[in-house]
Scaffold this motif. Structure first.
Motif, PDB file in Angstrom:
ATOM      1  N   GLY A   1       0.788  -1.161  -0.046  1.00 57.93           N
ATOM      2  CA  GLY A   1      -0.082   0.091   0.043  1.00 57.93           C
ATOM      3  C   GLY A   1       1.025   1.299   0.095  1.00 57.93           C
ATOM      4  O   GLY A   1       1.923   1.201  -0.705  1.00 57.93           O
TER       5      GLY A   1
ATOM      6  N   ARG B   1      -5.721  -3.186  -3.097  1.00 60.61           N
ATOM      7  CA  ARG B   1      -6.092  -1.929  -2.352  1.00 60.61           C
ATOM      8  C   ARG B   1      -5.325  -2.272  -0.908  1.00 60.61           C
ATOM      9  O   ARG B   1      -5.153  -3.632  -0.663  1.00 60.61           O
TER      10      ARG B   1
ATOM     11  N   ASP C   1      -6.668   3.473   0.523  1.00 55.59           N
ATOM     12  CA  ASP C   1      -6.143   3.462  -0.650  1.00 55.59           C
ATOM     13  C   ASP C   1      -6.467   2.171  -1.798  1.00 55.59           C
ATOM     14  O   ASP C   1      -6.278   1.093  -1.275  1.00 55.59           O
ATOM     15  N   ALA C   2      -7.366   2.479  -2.889  1.00 45.98           N
ATOM     16  CA  ALA C   2      -7.764   1.599  -3.694  1.00 45.98           C
ATOM     17  C   ALA C   2      -7.217   1.772  -4.854  1.00 45.98           C
ATOM     18  O   ALA C   2      -6.581   3.071  -5.435  1.00 45.98           O
TER      19      ALA C   2
ATOM     20  N   TYR D   1      -1.837  -0.010  -5.094  1.00 44.92           N
ATOM     21  CA  TYR D   1      -1.929  -0.280  -3.835  1.00 44.92           C
ATOM     22  C   TYR D   1      -2.019  -1.534  -3.401  1.00 44.92           C
ATOM     23  O   TYR D   1      -2.210  -1.994  -2.313  1.00 44.92           O
TER      24      TYR D   1
END
Length: 202
Positions: free
Chosen positions: A36, A111, A115-116, A120
């Motif tokens: 991520g 993700r 955060d997607a 990430y």
């Protein structure tokens, strides 16, 4: 004509120092992880005894020298990653894997926390057969522990591209903004939910 002997002797005197510096460089190893936001990955690996340096960047994609905007915009195939330089005499690759798992959510695809997107995704980029074997064994152990499918990728390492300077050591250079982001993202709460007292891995 002035003698060049003192200069020659001085140059020869520096050779052992150069050789020592080369030996020092050879005494470290590198590993690449995607967990991520690379600001957060830098922070938790920097806390590991034996880690010499961390560098935020990108890996796993097909675009050369991508910018941050390109990567987070999608389509490059790259993930945000951190290159970890470490001293194998102080910390081994298995320990780095242990810390890595306990700082990510291994169940989500593309993700991490708030955060997607493909940038990430969580991933381990292995540079040798030995690293791959250790990474796969650690993934299997996590899967067995939770009896769940693990989304974290294990890929062969190819190329690392360093991110822009303003991303390096962000958690140290911009502590207030970083702490606000990390808190708002719910990273610590989710890690504790998954890993309990083991969250953080240290």
């Amino acid at each position: 004509m002035p003698s060049i002997r003192p200069l020659r002797y001085a140059l020869f005197a520096l050779l052992p120092l150069a050789a020592h510096a080369e030996e020092a460089n050879q005494s470290t190893a590198e590993a690449v992880f995607g967990g991520g936001c690379f600001w957060c990955v830098e922070e938790f690996f920097d806390a590991v005894d034996g880690v010499v340096a961390t560098t935020s960047g990108f890996s796993g994609g097909h675009v050369e020298n991508p910018s941050y905007e390109q990567v987070v915009g999608g389509g490059t195939g790259h993930a945000e990653v951190v290159k970890v330089e470490y001293d194998p005499s102080q910390v081994d690759y298995e320990t780095l894997l242990h810390v890595f798992w306990r700082n990510i959510d291994p169940f989500v695809e593309d993700r991490q926390f708030c955060d997607a997107g493909e940038a990430y995704r969580s991933a381990i980029f292995t540079a040798s057969d030995e690293e791959r074997a250790l990474a796969e064994a650690s993934r299997d152990a996590v899967a067995e522990r939770f009896d769940r499918v693990i989304a974290t990728e294990i890929n062969d390492f190819e190329t690392f591209y360093a991110a822009e300077d303003y991303h390096q050591n962000y958690y140290q250079e911009n502590p207030l903004r970083y702490r606000f982001y990390k808190s708002a993202c719910g990273r610590e709460e989710r890690l504790e939910e998954i890993w309990g007292d083991e969250a953080g891995g240290l």
